[in-house]
Structures are given as C-alpha cells and as structure tokens.
Design a protein around this motif. Structure first.
Motif, PDB file in Angstrom:
ATOM      1  N   ILE A  83       0.838  -1.189  -0.132  1.00  0.00           N
ATOM      2  CA  ILE A  83      -0.103   0.030  -0.054  1.00  0.00           C
ATOM      3  C   ILE A  83       0.939   1.191  -0.095  1.00  0.00           C
ATOM      4  O   ILE A  83       1.633   1.323   0.982  1.00  0.00           O
ATOM      5  CB  ILE A  83      -1.042  -0.047   1.214  1.00  0.00           C
ATOM      6  CG1 ILE A  83      -1.842  -1.203   1.101  1.00  0.00           C
ATOM      7  CG2 ILE A  83      -1.778   1.305   1.060  1.00  0.00           C
ATOM      8  CD1 ILE A  83      -2.595  -1.416   2.522  1.00  0.00           C
ATOM      9  N   ILE A  86      -2.654   6.514   1.117  1.00  0.00           N
ATOM     10  CA  ILE A  86      -3.679   6.472   2.013  1.00  0.00           C
ATOM     11  C   ILE A  86      -4.062   7.987   1.966  1.00  0.00           C
ATOM     12  O   ILE A  86      -3.421   8.784   2.374  1.00  0.00           O
ATOM     13  CB  ILE A  86      -3.809   6.182   3.470  1.00  0.00           C
ATOM     14  CG1 ILE A  86      -3.192   4.421   3.448  1.00  0.00           C
ATOM     15  CG2 ILE A  86      -4.719   6.396   4.094  1.00  0.00           C
ATOM     16  CD1 ILE A  86      -4.282   3.538   3.291  1.00  0.00           C
ATOM     17  N   PRO A  94      -4.661  11.522   7.759  1.00  0.00           N
ATOM     18  CA  PRO A  94      -4.986  10.191   7.067  1.00  0.00           C
ATOM     19  C   PRO A  94      -6.380   9.751   7.413  1.00  0.00           C
ATOM     20  O   PRO A  94      -6.651   9.695   8.658  1.00  0.00           O
ATOM     21  CB  PRO A  94      -3.809   9.527   7.478  1.00  0.00           C
ATOM     22  CG  PRO A  94      -2.723  10.042   7.917  1.00  0.00           C
ATOM     23  CD  PRO A  94      -3.034  11.561   8.303  1.00  0.00           C
ATOM     24  N   ALA A 115      -7.409   5.115  -1.084  1.00  0.00           N
ATOM     25  CA  ALA A 115      -6.188   4.354  -1.247  1.00  0.00           C
ATOM     26  C   ALA A 115      -5.772   3.590  -2.433  1.00  0.00           C
ATOM     27  O   ALA A 115      -6.496   3.349  -3.165  1.00  0.00           O
ATOM     28  CB  ALA A 115      -6.171   3.363   0.032  1.00  0.00           C
ATOM     29  N   VAL A 236     -11.323   1.415   9.345  1.00  0.00           N
ATOM     30  CA  VAL A 236      -9.996   1.534   8.216  1.00  0.00           C
ATOM     31  C   VAL A 236      -9.083   0.472   8.895  1.00  0.00           C
ATOM     32  O   VAL A 236      -8.488   0.644   9.985  1.00  0.00           O
ATOM     33  CB  VAL A 236      -9.421   3.017   8.374  1.00  0.00           C
ATOM     34  CG1 VAL A 236      -8.251   2.965   7.531  1.00  0.00           C
ATOM     35  CG2 VAL A 236     -10.433   3.787   7.605  1.00  0.00           C
ATOM     36  N   ARG A 239      -2.983   0.656   6.662  1.00  0.00           N
ATOM     37  CA  ARG A 239      -1.995   1.756   6.675  1.00  0.00           C
ATOM     38  C   ARG A 239      -0.982   1.762   5.646  1.00  0.00           C
ATOM     39  O   ARG A 239      -0.552   0.689   5.049  1.00  0.00           O
ATOM     40  CB  ARG A 239      -1.119   1.642   8.050  1.00  0.00           C
ATOM     41  CG  ARG A 239      -2.061   1.776   9.531  1.00  0.00           C
ATOM     42  CD  ARG A 239      -1.159   1.647  10.528  1.00  0.00           C
ATOM     43  NE  ARG A 239      -0.386   0.508  10.648  1.00  0.00           N
ATOM     44  CZ  ARG A 239       0.250   0.330  11.505  1.00  0.00           C
ATOM     45  NH1 ARG A 239       0.519   0.978  12.570  1.00  0.00           N
ATOM     46  NH2 ARG A 239       0.834  -1.039  11.748  1.00  0.00           N
ATOM     47  N   GLN A 240      -0.469   2.823   5.197  1.00  0.00           N
ATOM     48  CA  GLN A 240       0.598   2.930   4.421  1.00  0.00           C
ATOM     49  C   GLN A 240       1.739   2.281   4.677  1.00  0.00           C
ATOM     50  O   GLN A 240       2.077   2.182   6.011  1.00  0.00           O
ATOM     51  CB  GLN A 240       0.852   4.441   3.929  1.00  0.00           C
ATOM     52  CG  GLN A 240       1.627   4.805   2.693  1.00  0.00           C
ATOM     53  CD  GLN A 240       1.849   6.388   2.571  1.00  0.00           C
ATOM     54  OE1 GLN A 240       1.020   7.118   2.998  1.00  0.00           O
ATOM     55  NE2 GLN A 240       2.893   6.720   1.706  1.00  0.00           N
TER      56      GLN A 240
END
Length: 438
Positions: A83, A86, A94, A115, A236, A239-240
């Motif tokens: 990923i 985001i 975020p 995302a 959510v 995460r990035q």
C-alpha cells in the motif's frame, strides 16, 4: 377415703364462658364496623373526575432493534501489493474511522480516491495501450484523407471517361484513347474500394486498442479504492506501507468488516431490523409510520407533543416477513428512516413504536378511569345526583394515555379517575381538583 372431684365437668364451664365472650365481642366489632361503613356511606367521598371527550386515538406495536446504514460497502483491493497511498481528510490527517468521504459527482465514474497499492506495472500497461490507441487513430486520419483523395480521382476519371466516350462515338479519337480513359475509371473505382477497406481496418484497430486500454485501466482500478457514495468510514484496517494480500473469505458481516481494507456507511438513511411479537403480526403492514429513538423516555415525551418537535427519528415499515422466526418466535420487520437520521448512529440499539392503527373522532376516557370486574371493563360515572354509578363499557383500541369507548358512554359525561377505590355503586361523591390520595 375422700371423694375425687370430676375435673372434666368443672373445666367445661370456663370454656363455655370464653366462647360466649368471644362471640359477643365479634358481634360488637361487626356492629361497630357496620356503623362505620354506614357513616362512611352517608358522607360525600372526594374523587377526581374528567369529562368524556372525543378525539384521536392510536394503537401501537412496540419493539427494539439495531439501526444500520442501508448502504454500506466493504472495500478491498482486488490485487495484492504494498500500500503506497492513503488519502487524507480536509484537515490533512490520514483517513480513519469517522472520516467523511465523497462519492462520484454527476457525470463522474469514480468517487474520492481513498487508497491504492503499488501500481507502476499497471500504469506502464496503460501508457502502452494509450500509445497504440493514438497510433490507430492516426491511421484512421490517414485512411480518411486517402479516401477523400480517391473519391476526387474517381470523380475526375468519371468526367474524363464521359468526355472521351462522347468524342469516341463521333470517331474523333482513336479507340486506344477511349480504352485508356475507361481503364483509369475502373482503377479509380477499385482504389475507392481499397481506401474504404483501409479506413475500416484502421477503425477496427482503434476499437481493439481502446478495448485493451480499458482492460489495462480496469487492472489499474483494481489497485485503488474509490468511495462509492457519500458516507462515513466505519472501519479502516490498513496503513500506508502495509502489504495487502487480498481479502479473506468471510461469511458474516462481522468477518467481512474485519477482513476488508475499509468499510464505508451512508448515514443519511438507516434500516432497523425488529422482532415484533407474533400476536401483533396481523396488525403490521408496509408503510405504517414508525418512531425511533435510543431513549424510551424521549419517545414518550415526543408522543405527548404528537411527535411535532422532531426530537425522535421517523420512518416507515419497509417489509414484513410472512413467517415467524423460529429462534425469536417473532416476526421480522424492517424499518427505513425518512427523517431524523442524524439522531441515530450506525449500530445503535433503538426502541421502535409502530403506529398500527389510528381512529379519529371517537369517544375517549383516560386509562385510569377503567376498572375491571370479572375480566370485564367498567367505569364509575358521576350522575346528576352526585352519585357514583358503575357502568359497563365496551372498549376499542388503547393508547398510551386513553382508551376508546365504543359503547356505554357519551361525550360530556363525567367519569371518576382518582378515588375509585373509595366508592361503590351509589356512593355519594364530591368532585375535587387536586389528586385524591388514599
């Protein structure tokens, strides 16, 4: 030897005296009670009464359930990868649970980009097919120009042949010249057919390149998550920098929520699933009005104002199951909100009042005016002579505060609401304004 006294014969006398004393005492007490009751009957008993009126009465069915957004999407990447992005909200923070997101506007295919995973290979494929599409469109332009040129040559060859044919018929030119112009005309017609075929081929190549480009874009879309509609993020889970390996198989909403990258809910309208007791099933119908709140006290307060203060959510019955739930022994009813959605939250436990019936201009008395004798309803009516009269009545539907009277009373009569326990049929009464206590 002295004579022994008979103890049984002598002890019987005090026992008879004791029984006689108790009998006389009971008679005295009964007489005193009778005298007291007579005195009580003789004086006017204070009671509180209200006038029988006409009005509107409602019949309710009550239940509880959980409010959930009607529209919800479990969003996941369709391709695995790291990923790399985001999105952030308006405060440049975020996205997280509770963040508001926005769906596609009019004429748009995609909503807000939420995302994406590493999409470099897919981007290169898109660029490659975009170049192929541009080349196909350039070839179409060339084929179209060639076709126009061929059409002009054909028109010129047609004019030349027509002129030479006319002159040849007059024997003014040799046959070889006539044949040459005729051949030029035939060649021009054949060139036109070829030019049309070339243009068709170029257009076919354009369609093929466009299809490949769309396919590449679809693959690129699988690396991104877009908001399908305006709503709020409920979960959510990424995460990035995380690696996404694809959604896990899930069968329940809870499992889907835990395994999805994000969950978005539309909070503008809710659905509430109720389990209504089966004995109220015959009263339930679609589109019946429903009032919802997390607080029963709020519903009661709103009912006193005829639900005019917008303090609770309002909706309607969306569907009624034709069968009884075997586990709950109840009928499943789904309610959709119409107004007041902002008073609810996704997942909130709420109380629902379903208005199953409504009657206007009917005879009404307060609930506390009804007395029951042998499982039959009665009321104490105040006569013109100031006496309490026990009247049998027929009741209809019962509201929260009042009961419909279908037979036995007329508007304008006075019925006792407080102090009923102090009167019997024929008791003289005195009406007071304040509440009557025991």
């Amino acid at each position: 030897m002295s004579k022994q006294k008979n103890p049984g014969k002598n002890s019987a006398v005090p026992a008879r005296v004791s029984r006689l004393t108790n009998y006389l005492l009971c008679i005295a007490l009964s007489c005193a009670a009778f005298s007291s009751a007579s005195a009580q009957q003789g004086k006017n008993q204070p009671v509180r009464a209200v006038e029988v009126k006409t009005g509107t009465v409602y019949d309710w069915a009550f239940s509880e359930g959980v409010a959930q957004g009607i529209r919800r999407e479990y969003l996941s990447f369709e391709k695995g990868g790291k990923i790399t992005f985001i999105a952030s909200d308006q405060q440049n923070i975020p996205l997280r649970a509770g963040s508001r997101v926005y769906g596609p506007k009019a004429g748009e295919k995609f909503g807000q980009l939420l995302a994406r995973v590493d999409e470099r290979a897919d981007i290169e494929s898109v660029r490659e097919f975009e170049a192929a599409l541009n080349a196909a469109r350039l070839r179409i332009d060339q084929a179209d120009s060639q076709l126009k040129q061929v059409k002009n040559n054909l028109q010129l060859a047609q004019s030349s042949f027509t002129r030479n044919e006319s002159i040849w018929k007059k024997k003014l030119i040799p046959k070889e010249q006539y044949d040459a112009s005729r051949t030029e005309l035939l060649n021009a017609k054949e060139s036109l057919t070829t030019a049309k075929a070339e243009l068709a081929t170029a257009k076919s190549q354009e369609k093929s390149a466009l299809a490949q480009l769309n396919q590449a874009k679809v693959a690129l879309e699988k690396t991104s998550i877009f908001a399908p509609f305006d709503g709020v993020l409920r979960k959510v889970n990424v995460r990035q920098g995380d690696y996404w390996g694809g959604p896990a198989g899930a069968t329940s909403d809870r499992e889907r929520e835990a395994s999805s990258a994000m969950v978005v809910v539309d909070t503008s309208q809710y659905e509430v699933t109720l389990n209504v007791p089966y004995y109220a099933g015959d009263k339930l119908q679609e589109n019946q009005a429903v009032f919802l709140s997390w607080s029963s006290a709020k519903l009661l307060s709103a009912a006193k104002n005829h639900f005019s203060d917008n303090s609770v959510s309002q909706g309607h019955v969306y569907s009624v199951s034709p069968s009884i739930n075997l586990e709950q022994r109840a009928i499943e009813v789904k309610v959709h909100t119409r107004s007041g959605a902002g008073l609810l939250k996704d997942g909130m436990h709420v109380t629902a009042w379903i208005m199953v019936d409504k009657k206007e201009d009917v005879t009404l008395v307060p609930n506390n005016a009804i007395v029951t004798r042998n499982n039959k309803p009665f009321v104490y009516r105040v006569t013109d002579q100031g006496q309490a009269e026990l009247v049998a009545v027929q009741t209809g539907i019962e509201d929260l505060n009042q009961v419909e009277i279908t037979d036995g009373l007329s508007p304008g009569m006075q019925v006792i609401t407080e102090g009923k326990h102090k009167v019997v049929n024929g008791t003289k009464v005195r009406l007071v304004q304040e509440s009557v206590h025991e």
